[in-house]
Design a protein around this motif. Structure first.
Motif, PDB file in Angstrom:
ATOM      1  N   TRP A  31       2.450   1.643  -3.394  1.00 26.39           N
ATOM      2  CA  TRP A  31       1.476   2.098  -4.379  1.00 26.39           C
ATOM      3  C   TRP A  31       1.249   3.602  -4.246  1.00 26.39           C
ATOM      4  O   TRP A  31       1.200   4.322  -5.231  1.00 26.39           O
ATOM      5  CB  TRP A  31       0.154   1.342  -4.207  1.00 26.39           C
ATOM      6  CG  TRP A  31      -0.880   1.765  -5.210  1.00 26.39           C
ATOM      7  CD1 TRP A  31      -1.021   1.306  -6.488  1.00 26.39           C
ATOM      8  CD2 TRP A  31      -1.893   2.753  -5.018  1.00 26.39           C
ATOM      9  NE1 TRP A  31      -2.073   1.952  -7.096  1.00 26.39           N
ATOM     10  CE2 TRP A  31      -2.626   2.845  -6.217  1.00 26.39           C
ATOM     11  CE3 TRP A  31      -2.265   3.565  -3.948  1.00 26.39           C
ATOM     12  CZ2 TRP A  31      -3.700   3.713  -6.367  1.00 26.39           C
ATOM     13  CZ3 TRP A  31      -3.334   4.426  -4.102  1.00 26.39           C
ATOM     14  CH2 TRP A  31      -4.039   4.494  -5.308  1.00 26.39           C
ATOM     15  N   ARG A  32       1.128   4.057  -3.000  1.00 21.17           N
ATOM     16  CA  ARG A  32       0.899   5.493  -2.757  1.00 21.17           C
ATOM     17  C   ARG A  32       2.101   6.330  -3.217  1.00 21.17           C
ATOM     18  O   ARG A  32       1.942   7.358  -3.865  1.00 21.17           O
ATOM     19  CB  ARG A  32       0.615   5.731  -1.269  1.00 21.17           C
ATOM     20  CG  ARG A  32       0.256   7.141  -0.955  1.00 21.17           C
ATOM     21  CD  ARG A  32      -1.087   7.499  -1.578  1.00 21.17           C
ATOM     22  NE  ARG A  32      -1.356   8.891  -1.325  1.00 21.17           N
ATOM     23  CZ  ARG A  32      -1.714   9.762  -2.256  1.00 21.17           C
ATOM     24  NH1 ARG A  32      -1.914   9.382  -3.492  1.00 21.17           N
ATOM     25  NH2 ARG A  32      -1.910  11.008  -1.952  1.00 21.17           N
ATOM     26  N   GLN A  54       2.133   6.572  -6.969  1.00 24.35           N
ATOM     27  CA  GLN A  54       1.177   7.553  -7.476  1.00 24.35           C
ATOM     28  C   GLN A  54       1.759   8.966  -7.391  1.00 24.35           C
ATOM     29  O   GLN A  54       1.584   9.776  -8.299  1.00 24.35           O
ATOM     30  CB  GLN A  54      -0.145   7.483  -6.703  1.00 24.35           C
ATOM     31  CG  GLN A  54      -0.849   6.145  -6.809  1.00 24.35           C
ATOM     32  CD  GLN A  54      -0.997   5.651  -8.235  1.00 24.35           C
ATOM     33  OE1 GLN A  54      -1.501   6.334  -9.104  1.00 24.35           O
ATOM     34  NE2 GLN A  54      -0.541   4.430  -8.477  1.00 24.35           N
ATOM     35  N   ARG A  55       2.442   9.255  -6.315  1.00 19.09           N
ATOM     36  CA  ARG A  55       3.057  10.580  -6.143  1.00 19.09           C
ATOM     37  C   ARG A  55       4.204  10.778  -7.141  1.00 19.09           C
ATOM     38  O   ARG A  55       4.371  11.863  -7.693  1.00 19.09           O
ATOM     39  CB  ARG A  55       3.538  10.765  -4.720  1.00 19.09           C
ATOM     40  CG  ARG A  55       2.359  10.838  -3.747  1.00 19.09           C
ATOM     41  CD  ARG A  55       2.779  10.924  -2.346  1.00 19.09           C
ATOM     42  NE  ARG A  55       3.164  12.296  -2.042  1.00 19.09           N
ATOM     43  CZ  ARG A  55       3.768  12.664  -0.953  1.00 19.09           C
ATOM     44  NH1 ARG A  55       4.092  11.774  -0.032  1.00 19.09           N
ATOM     45  NH2 ARG A  55       4.082  13.925  -0.747  1.00 19.09           N
ATOM     46  N   ALA A  89       0.826  -1.212   0.000  1.00 19.00           N
ATOM     47  CA  ALA A  89       0.000   0.000   0.000  1.00 19.00           C
ATOM     48  C   ALA A  89       0.857   1.258   0.000  1.00 19.00           C
ATOM     49  O   ALA A  89       0.582   2.210  -0.748  1.00 19.00           O
ATOM     50  CB  ALA A  89      -0.937  -0.008   1.208  1.00 19.00           C
TER      51      ALA A  89
END
Length: 180
Positions: free
Chosen positions: A170-171, A174-175, A167
């Motif tokens: 993934w975050r 995205q950034r 998680a």
């Protein structure tokens, strides 16, 4: 057939700590070795990649030792073995060839920019640290903790930690891509 065997090994790995905890009263350690050995042998037969072959040989050696020794204490070393496999797989990918995270990323996006290639190398390094730490914790629990602690960590907490790492990665991804 290859996917079915892979799924069998995945399920065996996930359920293994609970099977050991609840099954030791009903199933002998050599029977665990026989079941795991059959899954690994099937995987070795249907998977022909060099990385898979050395893992299968090592796992079959472990299963043979488990079968011959019939030792309940040896049952607890399987999660350590799996973490060692994953560390070796991810670690060797950093030394030669394409890093593991890059291989996985290229399945979705074959033409990665240089920035993404650097990022996937870093992600592979992070996973190496995870498998090292996870393997050391599994080793410590194998050597010094009661079976209930070993089961809780290897059957639940290690997967929660893995999920959190997925998680967070993934975050961060995205950034890095510029998505909120």
């Amino acid at each position: 057939m290859k996917r079915l065997i892979g799924l069998g090994l995945l399920l065996a790995g996930v359920m293994y700590p609970f099977a050991v905890y609840f099954g030791l009263a009903h199933v002998a350690p050599w029977q665990f070795g026989l079941l795991l050995g059959a899954l690994w042998l099937a995987r070795a037969i249907v998977t022909r990649s060099p990385g898979s072959q050395w893992m299968a040989i090592a796992a079959l050696g472990f299963c043979a030792l488990l079968g011959l020794s019939d030792s309940p204490a040896l049952l607890r070393w399987y999660p350590v073995l799996i973490n060692a496999f994953m560390l070796a797989l991810f670690g060797t990918s950093l030394l030669r060839g394409m890093p593991m995270a890059e291989r996985l990323a290229r399945l979705r996006e074959p033409h990665l920019p240089a920035r993404a290639v650097r990022y996937t190398r870093r992600v592979t390094q992070v996973w190496c640290v995870f498998f090292l730490v996870n393997g050391l914790i599994a080793t410590a629990l194998t050597l010094w903790a009661p079976l209930s602690w070993w089961t809780l960590y290897n059957g639940l907490l290690a997967y929660i930690a893995m999920g959190l790492l997925f998680a967070v990665e993934w975050r961060v991804r995205q950034r890095v891509r510029g998505r909120p």
